[in-house]
Design an enzyme around this catalytic site. Structure first.
Site, PDB file in Angstrom:
ATOM      1  N   CYS A   2     -41.938   5.379  28.060  1.00  0.00           N
ATOM      2  CA  CYS A   2     -40.819   6.038  28.716  1.00  0.00           C
ATOM      3  C   CYS A   2     -40.264   5.182  29.852  1.00  0.00           C
ATOM      4  CB  CYS A   2     -41.276   7.354  29.322  1.00  0.00           C
ATOM      5  SG  CYS A   2     -42.069   8.443  28.160  1.00  0.00           S
ATOM      6  N   ARG A  27     -38.365  -1.281  26.159  1.00  0.00           N
ATOM      7  CA  ARG A  27     -39.698  -0.699  26.316  1.00  0.00           C
ATOM      8  C   ARG A  27     -40.086   0.169  25.122  1.00  0.00           C
ATOM      9  NH1 ARG A  27     -41.266  -0.070  32.104  1.00  0.00           N
ATOM     10  NH2 ARG A  27     -42.357   1.803  31.487  1.00  0.00           N
ATOM     11  N   TRP A  71     -40.686   8.204  25.056  1.00  0.00           N
ATOM     12  CA  TRP A  71     -41.549   7.706  23.977  1.00  0.00           C
ATOM     13  C   TRP A  71     -42.575   8.811  23.785  1.00  0.00           C
ATOM     14  CZ3 TRP A  71     -46.739   5.936  23.425  1.00  0.00           C
ATOM     15  CH2 TRP A  71     -46.959   5.063  22.354  1.00  0.00           C
ATOM     16  N   ASN A  97     -42.462   9.986  33.804  1.00  0.00           N
ATOM     17  CA  ASN A  97     -43.332   9.121  32.993  1.00  0.00           C
ATOM     18  C   ASN A  97     -44.768   9.468  33.338  1.00  0.00           C
ATOM     19  OD1 ASN A  97     -41.131   7.750  32.128  1.00  0.00           O
ATOM     20  ND2 ASN A  97     -41.585   5.839  33.192  1.00  0.00           N
ATOM     21  N   GLY A  98     -45.657   9.357  32.350  1.00  0.00           N
ATOM     22  CA  GLY A  98     -47.068   9.625  32.629  1.00  0.00           C
ATOM     23  C   GLY A  98     -47.528  10.853  31.872  1.00  0.00           C
ATOM     24  N   GLU A 468     -54.274 -13.298  16.786  1.00  0.00           N
ATOM     25  CA  GLU A 468     -52.925 -13.146  17.351  1.00  0.00           C
ATOM     26  C   GLU A 468     -51.861 -13.234  16.245  1.00  0.00           C
ATOM     27  OE1 GLU A 468     -51.589 -12.111  19.885  1.00  0.00           O
ATOM     28  OE2 GLU A 468     -49.635 -13.042  20.051  1.00  0.00           O
ATOM     29  N   LYS A 472     -49.258 -10.165  15.305  1.00  0.00           N
ATOM     30  CA  LYS A 472     -47.791 -10.300  15.347  1.00  0.00           C
ATOM     31  C   LYS A 472     -47.175  -9.874  14.014  1.00  0.00           C
ATOM     32  CE  LYS A 472     -46.748 -11.581  19.451  1.00  0.00           C
ATOM     33  NZ  LYS A 472     -47.972 -10.999  19.998  1.00  0.00           N
ATOM     34  N   GLU A 475     -47.298  -6.116  13.777  1.00  0.00           N
ATOM     35  CA  GLU A 475     -46.448  -5.320  14.664  1.00  0.00           C
ATOM     36  C   GLU A 475     -44.958  -5.509  14.412  1.00  0.00           C
ATOM     37  OE1 GLU A 475     -47.039  -7.858  18.757  1.00  0.00           O
ATOM     38  OE2 GLU A 475     -46.282  -5.840  19.000  1.00  0.00           O
ATOM     39  N   HIS A 491     -68.479 -12.371   3.892  1.00  0.00           N
ATOM     40  CA  HIS A 491     -69.393 -11.254   4.169  1.00  0.00           C
ATOM     41  C   HIS A 491     -68.723  -9.905   3.900  1.00  0.00           C
ATOM     42  CE1 HIS A 491     -72.365 -13.990   5.746  1.00  0.00           C
ATOM     43  NE2 HIS A 491     -71.441 -14.552   6.506  1.00  0.00           N
ATOM     44  N   LYS A 590     -43.263  -1.635  25.125  1.00  0.00           N
ATOM     45  CA  LYS A 590     -43.560  -2.889  25.810  1.00  0.00           C
ATOM     46  C   LYS A 590     -44.667  -2.738  26.839  1.00  0.00           C
ATOM     47  CE  LYS A 590     -43.033  -7.167  26.887  1.00  0.00           C
ATOM     48  NZ  LYS A 590     -43.671  -8.116  25.948  1.00  0.00           N
TER      49      LYS A 590
HETATM   50  C1  F6R Z   1     -48.389  -7.532  21.258  1.00  0.00           C
HETATM   51  C2  F6R Z   1     -48.306  -7.064  22.628  1.00  0.00           C
HETATM   52  C3  F6R Z   1     -49.333  -6.113  23.112  1.00  0.00           C
HETATM   53  C4  F6R Z   1     -49.663  -6.365  24.596  1.00  0.00           C
HETATM   54  C5  F6R Z   1     -50.619  -5.286  25.120  1.00  0.00           C
HETATM   55  C6  F6R Z   1     -51.061  -5.568  26.540  1.00  0.00           C
HETATM   56  O1  F6R Z   1     -47.390  -8.450  20.970  1.00  0.00           O
HETATM   57  O2  F6R Z   1     -47.420  -7.432  23.352  1.00  0.00           O
HETATM   58  O3  F6R Z   1     -50.479  -6.157  22.336  1.00  0.00           O
HETATM   59  O4  F6R Z   1     -50.240  -7.630  24.705  1.00  0.00           O
HETATM   60  O5  F6R Z   1     -49.986  -4.048  25.059  1.00  0.00           O
HETATM   61  O6  F6R Z   1     -49.965  -5.628  27.408  1.00  0.00           O
HETATM   62  P1  F6R Z   1     -50.090  -6.268  28.832  1.00  0.00           P
HETATM   63  O7  F6R Z   1     -50.364  -7.722  28.677  1.00  0.00           O
HETATM   64  O8  F6R Z   1     -48.786  -5.989  29.496  1.00  0.00           O
HETATM   65  O9  F6R Z   1     -51.242  -5.570  29.527  1.00  0.00           O
END
Ligand code: F6R
Length: 595
Positions: A2, A27, A71, A97-98, A468, A472, A475, A491, A590
């Site tokens: 949010c 976000r 959100w 928010n929260g 990683e 990516k 997501e 395994h 985000k």
């Molecule tokens: C994936 C991504 C998330 C963040 C995670 C932690 O591309 O961006 O997995 O890495 O939500 O976020 P931060 O680094 O802001 O604590």
């Protein structure tokens, strides 16, 4: 997650609020709304994109208002669950928010007292509580309402009979942007950058009242002052600058970002690293790194780097899992890596580490973020605003900061350190070389886009890069992808290898190279197509795989930094081919400010 915004000043609030909300779109959200104050409170909201809400609005000359991107957590995305929420009189509006943890109990109690609720949200108890206590003083009513609320919040409220914004925060970010005779409130700095770079970061427990004349802040009923800061980011940095998506723009920014990250930290003779930490004499027997998602993958690479260069044992934990561990930490440095500095799981872990008496160090991108403010020490990665939900440039900058940290405390001789620093300085050029090969990588992305499942494999320091790469692709391209230590495939996951399961193998020439070649042959024997990420000059690899993505050679310690750029590009072009919403993937946010 949010986003919340607020405005009070001389101009029409409606277009300002809509513009600020657009700056928070990145976000992630599913509904949005605004409330405007005239002689009464008007609310416009729905489970729609901001453009659609904007189109539905009539011009309005109110100069006070609040807005929200939601959100969903409590109740599905719908008009009724969208913020702002109101009370029975319709005079109060709240954006929040929260999570209000005791909302069920409050709702029952307020319903018993005659309040009627219309949404499924936890937020709706806030305007009703304020209504209960309102006696011509909004700030006092909010203060009394806060005494009954448990949980996390950042919220703004307005009342039709009162020309002010009242706001408060606890465990959720909230800033005030200061203009000329006007004020902007937001959960996130990019929201206000079009109007001002002067901000106040509110602290937990702050209750602020903003009128056109000024701001007054109290905490625990005591008047407090909060210093004004300048935001180090520009509006241009938070825009697409001609790129189709923020993600590809941010990938292309990486050479510049790396230079920013190490700027000012390397001595004139290029043999020492100085980080300017408050506690330079830190002599810890071990280090624990906590992080989530992509930042967790950076932490796993950091473990290899720090252990190799300093001989200090490092453990890494997922921040949310650390919160359940019965840890006895002793003389441990607890390092928390978080791009946003607001991730709820990281914040909880950081607080727990502090309670356990550990020295805490945060590596973050956001100046003034909650994590930066509560940690004992902070290192800023200086990656600039990262708007795309998928982290790319911040990951590379985190790695560079971890290299710098390890080099600053390394037990290796001066000459070896100088040679690693020289190599580190070359990384921006090496990444430029990869960016120049973008079309070759895009071709592999278009190929991968035709599959629904994939494995990413690697060994040693590159194993987290495989994790990683898989994250990516999951997501942003919505392909089921697993990152695996190459040795683990046999395994269990071998059972899934078919011609329909491509494997992306990171095969840079370090001490794992021969073994990973053997693994690639085993995979090929199960008929899975293999795409290798391999170094220039490796003439061997092409014999065993279906395609090779080439990256320039670097010292094995730095190989994750180059390999990951290739994987971020691969994921981007895979997602593009599949027509996915690249910067705002479905269901994601985000800055994840709920646990
Ligand atoms: C994936 C991504 C998330 C963040 C995670 C932690 O591309 O961006 O997995 O890495 O939500 O976020 P931060 O680094 O802001 O604590």
């Amino acid at each position: 997650m949010c986003g919340i915004v607020g405005y009070i000043g001389e101009r029409a609030a409606q277009p300002v609020l809509i513009n600020c909300l657009k700056r928070l779109e990145y976000r992630g959200y599913d509904s949005c709304g605004i409330a405007l104050l005239g002689g009464y409170t008007e609310i416009y909201k729905d489970a729609v994109r901001i453009e659609a809400l904007e189109k539905s609005l009539q011009p309005n000359d109110s100069v006070i208002g609040i807005g929200h991107t939601r959100w969903a957590t409590h109740g599905k995305p719908s008009e009724v669950n969208a913020h702002p929420h109101s009370d029975c009189s319709g005079k109060i509006a709240v954006v929040h928010n929260g999570v209000i943890e005791n909302y069920m109990q409050l709702r029952e109690q307020l319903t018993g007292e005659g309040h009627v609720f219309s949404s499924e949200t936890d937020t709706e108890v806030i305007p009703h509580l304020i209504e209960k206590y309102y006696d011509r003083n909004l700030e006092q009513a909010v203060s009394r309402a806060l005494n009954e609320i448990t949980g996390s919040y950042a919220f703004i409220t307005i009342h039709a009979d009162s020309g002010e914004l009242i706001l408060s925060r606890k465990d959720s970010p909230l800033i005030i942007g200061i203009g000329d005779g006007e004020y902007f409130v937001a959960s996130d700095v990019p929201a206000v950058l079009d109007y001002t770079d002067r901000v106040i970061y509110l602290e937990d427990g702050d209750l602020a009242a903003i009128t056109k004349q000024g701001i007054s802040i109290t905490n625990n009923n005591e008047r407090v002052t909060r210093v004004e800061d300048r935001v180090p980011w520009t509006v241009e940095e938070a825009q697409k600058a001609g790129y189709e998506h923020f993600m590809i723009k941010e990938i292309h920014e990486q050479p510049k970002v790396i230079r920013n990250t190490f700027a000012g930290h390397i001595s004139a003779l290029e043999s020492e690293v100085e980080l300017g930490l408050k506690n330079k004499e830190m002599g810890f027997s071990n280090i624990l790194i906590l992080a989530c998602g992509t930042s967790y993958h950076a932490a796993l690479i950091g473990k290899h780097v720090i252990q190799k260069l300093t001989q200090v044992p490092v453990t890494v934990d997922i921040a949310s899992e650390f919160n359940y561990s019965e840890s006895v930490l002793g003389n441990t440095l607890v390092m928390v890596i978080t791009q946003s500095g607001e991730t709820a799981d990281c914040m909880k872990a950081l607080k727990k580490a502090k309670e356990l008496g550990c020295y805490t160090l945060v590596i973050t991108n956001v100046v003034g973020s909650s994590a930066a403010r509560i940690a004992d020490d902070v290192l800023y990665i200086k990656a600039g605003p990262e708007i795309s939900v998928a982290a790319t440039k911040s990951f590379v900058a985190q790695l560079v900061m971890l290299y710098l940290f390890a080099l600053s405390r390394s037990s290796i001789d001066v000459r070896s350190r100088a040679s690693l620093i020289a190599e580190l300085r070359q990384l921006p050029n090496k990444i430029h070389e990869i960016l120049n090969r973008e079309e070759d990588i895009a071709e592999q992305g278009r190929y991968l886009a035709g599959y629904e499942n994939a494995f990413f494999v690697a060994r040693g320091i590159s194993y987290p890069v495989a994790l990683e790469g898989a994250l990516k692709v999951k997501e942003i391209a919505y392909i089921h992808a697993e990152g695996y230590a190459a040795g683990e495939l046999k395994h269990g996951p071998f059972a899934l290898l078919t011609p329909e399961t491509p494997v992306i193998a990171i095969a840079t020439r370090d001490n794992t190279y021969e073994t990973i070649l053997a693994n690639i042959k085993e995979i090929k024997a199960r008929e899975s197509p293999v795409v290798a990420i391999a170094e220039d000059g490796d003439d061997e690899i092409g014999k065993y795989v279906d395609a090779v993505i080439r990256i320039p050679s670097v010292d094995p310690l730095f190989a994750p930094t180059t390999a990951v750029v290739a994987l971020h590009l691969l994921a981007y072009y895979t997602a593009k081919e599949r027509g996915c919403s690249i910067d705002m993937p479905r269901n994601l946010a985000k800055s994840v400010t709920v646990e």
